[in-house]
Structure formats: C-alpha cells, structure tokens
Design a protein around this motif. Structure first.
Motif, PDB file in Angstrom:
ATOM      1  N   UNK A  32      33.329  52.610  36.949  1.00  0.00           N
ATOM      2  CA  UNK A  32      34.504  51.944  37.512  1.00  0.00           C
ATOM      3  C   UNK A  32      34.721  52.311  38.973  1.00  0.00           C
ATOM      4  N   UNK A  33      34.500  53.560  39.319  1.00  0.00           N
ATOM      5  CA  UNK A  33      34.747  54.002  40.691  1.00  0.00           C
ATOM      6  C   UNK A  33      33.853  53.257  41.673  1.00  0.00           C
ATOM      7  N   UNK A  34      32.560  53.117  41.346  1.00  0.00           N
ATOM      8  CA  UNK A  34      31.656  52.386  42.233  1.00  0.00           C
ATOM      9  C   UNK A  34      32.020  50.908  42.301  1.00  0.00           C
ATOM     10  N   UNK A  35      32.372  50.332  41.148  1.00  0.00           N
ATOM     11  CA  UNK A  35      32.741  48.914  41.115  1.00  0.00           C
ATOM     12  C   UNK A  35      33.975  48.658  41.973  1.00  0.00           C
ATOM     13  N   UNK A  36      34.969  49.512  41.843  1.00  0.00           N
ATOM     14  CA  UNK A  36      36.197  49.355  42.615  1.00  0.00           C
ATOM     15  C   UNK A  36      35.928  49.547  44.103  1.00  0.00           C
ATOM     16  N   UNK A  37      35.092  50.531  44.437  1.00  0.00           N
ATOM     17  CA  UNK A  37      34.739  50.757  45.840  1.00  0.00           C
ATOM     18  C   UNK A  37      33.998  49.557  46.417  1.00  0.00           C
ATOM     19  N   UNK A  38      33.131  48.937  45.612  1.00  0.00           N
ATOM     20  CA  UNK A  38      32.394  47.754  46.084  1.00  0.00           C
ATOM     21  C   UNK A  38      33.343  46.605  46.384  1.00  0.00           C
ATOM     22  N   UNK A  39      34.292  46.383  45.497  1.00  0.00           N
ATOM     23  CA  UNK A  39      35.268  45.314  45.720  1.00  0.00           C
ATOM     24  C   UNK A  39      36.108  45.582  46.970  1.00  0.00           C
ATOM     25  N   UNK A  40      36.597  46.797  47.118  1.00  0.00           N
ATOM     26  CA  UNK A  40      37.391  47.129  48.309  1.00  0.00           C
ATOM     27  C   UNK A  40      36.564  46.945  49.580  1.00  0.00           C
ATOM     28  N   UNK A  41      35.315  47.391  49.555  1.00  0.00           N
ATOM     29  CA  UNK A  41      34.471  47.281  50.747  1.00  0.00           C
ATOM     30  C   UNK A  41      34.238  45.824  51.117  1.00  0.00           C
ATOM     31  N   UNK A  42      34.015  44.990  50.122  1.00  0.00           N
ATOM     32  CA  UNK A  42      33.803  43.569  50.401  1.00  0.00           C
ATOM     33  C   UNK A  42      35.048  42.945  51.015  1.00  0.00           C
ATOM     34  N   UNK A  43      36.194  43.226  50.419  1.00  0.00           N
ATOM     35  CA  UNK A  43      37.436  42.650  50.924  1.00  0.00           C
ATOM     36  C   UNK A  43      37.773  43.195  52.313  1.00  0.00           C
ATOM     37  N   UNK A  44      37.492  44.472  52.556  1.00  0.00           N
ATOM     38  CA  UNK A  44      37.707  45.050  53.881  1.00  0.00           C
ATOM     39  C   UNK A  44      36.823  44.383  54.927  1.00  0.00           C
ATOM     40  N   UNK A  45      35.649  43.907  54.506  1.00  0.00           N
ATOM     41  CA  UNK A  45      34.700  43.271  55.423  1.00  0.00           C
ATOM     42  C   UNK A  45      35.001  41.794  55.654  1.00  0.00           C
ATOM     43  N   UNK A  46      36.062  41.290  55.060  1.00  0.00           N
ATOM     44  CA  UNK A  46      36.448  39.909  55.292  1.00  0.00           C
ATOM     45  C   UNK A  46      36.110  38.943  54.189  1.00  0.00           C
ATOM     46  N   UNK A  47      35.534  39.437  53.092  1.00  0.00           N
ATOM     47  CA  UNK A  47      35.244  38.571  51.954  1.00  0.00           C
ATOM     48  C   UNK A  47      36.565  38.096  51.343  1.00  0.00           C
ATOM     49  N   UNK A  48      36.657  36.798  51.080  1.00  0.00           N
ATOM     50  CA  UNK A  48      37.883  36.258  50.463  1.00  0.00           C
ATOM     51  C   UNK A  48      37.578  35.319  49.310  1.00  0.00           C
ATOM     52  N   UNK A  49      36.364  35.435  48.746  1.00  0.00           N
ATOM     53  CA  UNK A  49      35.971  34.634  47.584  1.00  0.00           C
ATOM     54  C   UNK A  49      35.264  35.561  46.608  1.00  0.00           C
ATOM     55  N   UNK A  50      35.787  35.637  45.392  1.00  0.00           N
ATOM     56  CA  UNK A  50      35.199  36.469  44.339  1.00  0.00           C
ATOM     57  C   UNK A  50      34.858  35.570  43.158  1.00  0.00           C
ATOM     58  N   UNK A  51      33.653  35.726  42.645  1.00  0.00           N
ATOM     59  CA  UNK A  51      33.213  34.945  41.486  1.00  0.00           C
ATOM     60  C   UNK A  51      32.970  35.881  40.312  1.00  0.00           C
ATOM     61  N   UNK A  52      33.545  35.552  39.175  1.00  0.00           N
ATOM     62  CA  UNK A  52      33.368  36.361  37.984  1.00  0.00           C
ATOM     63  C   UNK A  52      33.221  35.441  36.772  1.00  0.00           C
ATOM     64  N   UNK A  53      33.316  36.028  35.572  1.00  0.00           N
ATOM     65  CA  UNK A  53      33.254  35.250  34.330  1.00  0.00           C
ATOM     66  C   UNK A  53      33.859  36.074  33.211  1.00  0.00           C
ATOM     67  N   UNK A  54      34.338  35.382  32.195  1.00  0.00           N
ATOM     68  CA  UNK A  54      34.991  36.088  31.094  1.00  0.00           C
ATOM     69  C   UNK A  54      34.032  36.937  30.286  1.00  0.00           C
ATOM     70  N   UNK A  55      32.729  36.642  30.349  1.00  0.00           N
ATOM     71  CA  UNK A  55      31.759  37.414  29.567  1.00  0.00           C
ATOM     72  C   UNK A  55      31.156  38.576  30.336  1.00  0.00           C
ATOM     73  N   UNK A  56      31.442  38.734  31.602  1.00  0.00           N
ATOM     74  CA  UNK A  56      30.882  39.859  32.353  1.00  0.00           C
ATOM     75  C   UNK A  56      31.550  41.158  31.892  1.00  0.00           C
TER      76      UNK A  56
END
Length: 328
Positions: A32-56
């Motif tokens: 979880x820590x790495x996953x959360x850090x990855x999301x924060x880093x992407x958003x900090x870098x200007x990413x504003x589109x996230x793609x996911x799915x209910x089965x992930x």
C-alpha cells in the motif's frame, strides 16, 4: 504536462495519465505504501487522469485511489473505472441492468464518490457490441446520475470500430504502442471523425518497451507476465502486448540506439504514442513513485523525428508484425 481534449465531453486531460492496474494486483507484490506514493507522485507531476477497474485487486485499486484523493483534497482528477469482468463467465446476458447497477454502485462505494466520471465496459465479448440494449442500460445509469460518461475497453480494433457507432460512447480504450500500432491504420480516423476519446493502454508492452528485461528476468508467480504468457487467465494480448517474450527482447535491442540522450526507452515509447493526435491520454502503470515521475516526465520530450518514427516502423514490420498485426 500538455492537455488534450477528451473527446466531445467538454473536458481536457493531461496527455499522460496513470494506469492503476499495477497497484491493484497481477503485477507481483505492491504494498500500500508504494502504491500510495506512486499515486501522489503522479498527481504531483501534473497527472489528472486515473484509470482503474473494479476487478483490480477486487476493488483494492479503487479504494487506494479514494484514499489518496481524500488525503489530498482539492479538485479531483478525472477517474475512469471499468465494469464487467467480475462476471464468472463473459456472456452478453451477464451485462444485465441488475448486474451493471450492482457493479456501478460497488465502484461508487470504493471510490467514495456520488458519480463515476467515466464507466467503461471492461473488454466484454465481441457479440455484446451487436446488442444495443446493453448500451441502453448504461444510458439509464447516466440518467440516474450514477455515471457521467461511458465508454468501452476493447481487445480488438474491430470491436472499437463497432463501439463508436453508438452515438453516446464517449471513449474507447485499447492497446496501442510501438509493438501494437494497428489502431492508427483506420480506427484513429474514425475516432477523430466521431470525436471519441482514445485511451492508450499497455503503452510499454507490459514493460518490454522499458528495455529493462533480459532472457533470464524472473517474474513473481502473482505477476501476469509469469502466469499469462499464453493467455491462461485472460487475453494474451494484455501480456507483453501479445508479443512472444524472446521476439520482443530482440526487437528492443534494435530500438535501444534510437533512445534520445537523457531519456529512457520507456519515455521514448510513451513519446511515440503521443505523436498520434487521435490519442487523448496514455495510461502507463507505476508500482512506485520513481516510475510514476519518470512516466510523467515523458511528456516533456520533444517530438520524435521522421527518421526515428520510420526506424520504429521498420523494426515493427521486421520483428513484430507477423505475431500480432492480424490478431487484434
């Protein structure tokens, strides 16, 4: 980060997004820590589109996204999710109003939101595209306020071409990379003519186009690059873009001299995708903050030269085309 119009919905998104499959499951252990850090880093870098799915990760990916967005507050990025792969068997009958409603309501809870920005039918069977009543059921979810926009995630170019015949399909997600360029032949023109957003997934061919793998690279048992080499669990095109592993490694060595100074092969592969105006957003995955930052940085690379584009096309034609071109 440059933005591109997301089809005809009246919104633009950054051209590099975040694919959240890897932080859910099937890519080896990601805590979880790495996953959360990855999301924060992407958003900090200007990413504003996230793609996911209910089965992930059986909802894990959606829940991690909700956690990060709650931590950050402020304006929410555009979050796309998918539904349909929770069915025990892929049949058109499975995409009933009851099942679709249940899938959507579960994702709403996981994402802690009142309305899904974008719901995508998740690689349903080909025959579904010939059943307009399924799309009418999704329309009801829009009318109920549970979904703002809807689209499809497809395996085959032919499915994408059929999907855009439905006037309210806002987006099509499909595999597009230097090892799977076929969508650019016909589909991209159709998508642009109908102002349908294009989401490019598997942009690095499951990491092959990162240039980091060797013949002796080993993957965890829980990584689809280990357990789905021959399509044992789902469409083999989702693993290394359907390219036989050793064939892909040989092609990567031909690509290596084309990588610009100061860039990585992964960034070259992402920049190749951005050379196509029909692409609205490309969604590389990231298992940690460093990967997320590097992915976003690819947006700053200058356009590739005609010579590089021709060289990449030649490598595809010589090494890859016979294995994938007519399959998807």
């Amino acid at each position: 980060m440059q933005s591109r119009p997301f089809g005809r919905i009246g919104r633009s998104v950054g051209e590099i997004g975040f694919g959240a499959w890897a932080i859910g499951d099937a890519w080896g252990q990601v805590d979880d820590a790495d996953a959360i850090a990855a999301l924060h880093a992407a958003l900090d870098a200007g990413v504003d589109f996230i793609d996911t799915a209910d089965v992930y990760g059986d909802g894990r990916s959606e829940r991690l996204i909700a956690r990060v967005l709650k931590e950050r507050g402020g304006e929410r990025p555009f979050v796309a999710t998918k539904a349909g792969r929770r069915l025990p068997q892929q049949t058109v009958a499975g995409y009933s109003a009851e099942n679709l409603t249940a899938f959507v309501e579960r994702s709403l809870r996981n994402l802690e939101t009142d309305t899904l920005d974008l719901l995508q039918l998740h690689c349903p069977p080909t025959d579904l595209y010939y059943h307009p009543e399924v799309f009418e059921r999704v329309e009801r979810l829009v009318e109920q306020g549970k979904v703002r926009h809807y689209g499809v995630s497809v395996e085959r170019v032919e499915e994408a071409l059929k999907a855009v015949e439905y006037p309210n399909v806002a987006s099509v997600q499909l595999i597009f990379n230097a090892f799977r360029p076929r969508p650019a032949e016909l589909f991209f023109r159709q998508a642009q003519a109908k102002r349908v957003a294009v989401i490019a997934r598997v942009p690095l061919a499951s990491g092959l186009l990162s240039g980091k793998f060797r013949p002796d690279t080993r993957f965890e048992a829980s990584d689809h690059r280990q357990f789905n080499r021959k399509g044992e669990a789902f469409d083999v095109g989702e693993t290394f873009a359907g390219v036989p592993y050793e064939v892909g490694l040989a092609a990567v060595e031909k690509i290596r001299p084309l990588v610009p100074d100061g860039a990585t092969m992964a960034q070259l592969a992402l920049r190749w995708i951005l050379m196509f105006d029909a692409v609205s957003v490309v969604i590389p995955g990231a298992r940690n903050a460093q990967q997320a930052q590097a992915n976003a940085a690819a947006a700053a690379l200058p356009p590739l030269s005609d010579e590089v584009m021709q060289a990449l096309a030649g490598i595809y034609d010589e090494h890859i085309r016979p294995h994938v071109h007519q399959r998807w």
